[in-house]
Enzyme design. Structure first.
Site, PDB file in Angstrom:
ATOM      1  N   LYS A 105      41.881  31.228  54.408  1.00 52.32           N
ATOM      2  CA  LYS A 105      42.630  32.086  53.437  1.00 52.32           C
ATOM      3  C   LYS A 105      43.290  33.410  54.259  1.00 52.32           C
ATOM      4  CE  LYS A 105      40.174  29.953  49.500  1.00 52.32           C
ATOM      5  NZ  LYS A 105      39.082  30.029  48.949  1.00 52.32           N
ATOM      6  N   ASP A 154      42.319  33.361  41.238  1.00 51.52           N
ATOM      7  CA  ASP A 154      42.142  32.081  41.398  1.00 51.52           C
ATOM      8  C   ASP A 154      42.257  31.420  39.943  1.00 51.52           C
ATOM      9  OD1 ASP A 154      40.998  30.864  43.685  1.00 51.52           O
ATOM     10  OD2 ASP A 154      39.223  31.772  43.721  1.00 51.52           O
ATOM     11  N   GLN A 189      34.230  33.918  46.967  1.00 53.11           N
ATOM     12  CA  GLN A 189      34.055  32.634  47.208  1.00 53.11           C
ATOM     13  C   GLN A 189      32.836  32.131  46.745  1.00 53.11           C
ATOM     14  OE1 GLN A 189      36.458  30.958  49.423  1.00 53.11           O
ATOM     15  NE2 GLN A 189      35.075  29.302  48.860  1.00 53.11           N
TER      16      GLN A 189
END
Ligand code: NDP
Length: 287
Positions: free
Chosen positions: A52, A119, A96
């Site tokens: 990312k 997200d 994460q």
């Protein structure tokens, strides 16, 4: 023989557009910035975060890289997320998963400010996605990417039968909601579904996100259907250079001769996911 939906090529096109958008924001003095939070020493998670970061840097975005070690507590992590919420230079926050054993993932996800929840996994954004006529701040990246891949086929979704295999919060459930919003008639199957194949056989659109190597075979598919294979599975293969190969949740060899369109693994859904995440960060920065 199915048309192959080339996620890699589609993602590349989108990234060209996003790079331009990032340049415009930079020219206005705004550095679109993603903050990532990595907890513990899970090497797979570290790889995802690195990927990312690499994509963000390549496209001119800024990164805030927060790391907590194995001794971190829930309170430590909450303090980091809260500080990122309060930092006006941070536009998107991504924690994460998985966290350390004993940490409350739901609480952390819900702590991220909805307008920075790139997200799209928080309860506010999911709730907005689920309700008719409401718009979430962000769509979750993988489901959003899947919808773009479906759009690339040129096939109208309205009135079609769609079957989603898997009901996870990050893929199966949100993609089912997006298909419903696109006016498809949606069936969600899961590990307790008595006969998944009986549902698949009448589906015009099949999205498989079960994490089960080659679960869906060609004989389960309606001829001409669209197959989106989300699965990423590493299977042992002594003949492969690395000793393993990556397969999807769909058995390519049998499915490709029945489906009308199909995504490969790798090179289908995967390349879209980070691209859509970056789109969300740019959207956040633009606001
Ligand atoms: P989860 O393990 O969270 O969910 C899997 C879902 O599949 C569950 O709902 C489960 O049912 C269901 N399931 C499992 N076995 C069966 C079966 N035999 N028949 C029907 N349903 C079944 O996985 P994720 O949603 O997180 O991920 C799914 C796959 O997609 C994985 O391979 C993952 O690596 C991949 N992935 C790929 C991404 C990409 O960018 N390419 C992004 C995210 C995920 P139940 O709820 O009953 O347990």
């Amino acid at each position: 023989m199915a048309n192959i939906i080339d996620g890699k090529a589609i993602a590349k096109q989108i990234r060209t557009r996003l790079t331009d958008e990032a340049a415009q924001l930079l020219a206005q003095g705004v550095t679109p910035t993603l903050a990532t939070v990595l907890v513990g020493d899970n090497s797979e998670s570290a790889t995802y975060v690195r990927m990312k970061h690499r994509a963000c840097t390549k496209m001119g975005l800024g990164i805030v890289d927060k790391r907590l070690d194995n001794t971190a507590t829930q309170a430590d992590l909450e303090a980091v997320v809260q500080a990122l919420n309060d930092d006006p230079a941070v536009h998107g926050i991504l924690v994460q998963m998985p966290l350390l054993a004993g940490m409350d993932e739901d609480r952390i996800i819900d702590l991220i400010a909805p307008e920075k929840d790139v997200d799209g996994f928080g309860a506010i954004n999911m709730g907005l996605l689920a309700q008719r006529g409401r718009t979430p701040h962000f769509l979750p990246a993988t489901p959003a990417g899947i919808m773009l891949l479906l759009a690339e086929t040129g096939v109208a979704l309205r009135g079609k039968e769609a079957v989603v295999v898997g009901r996870s919060n990050i893929v199966g459930m949100p993609v089912a909601l997006l298909l419903k919003e696109a006016d498809a008639t949606v069936t969600i199957t899961h590990s307790h579904t008595a006969d998944v194949a009986s549902h698949l056989r009448r589906a015009d659109i099949v999205v498989v996100a079960a994490g089960q190597p080659e679960l869906v075979t060609g004989d389960m598919l309606k001829p001409g259907c669209i197959v989106i294979d989300v699965g990423v599975n590493y299977v042992d293969d002594p003949a492969a250079p690395k000793g393993y190969r990556i397969v999807g949740d769909v058995e390519w060899g049998s499915a490709v001769s029945v489906a009308g369109f199909i995504t490969p693994v790798p090179g289908g859904v995967g390349p879209m996911t980070i691209t859509m995440l970056i789109e969300n960060v740019l959207m956040a920065a633009g606001r």
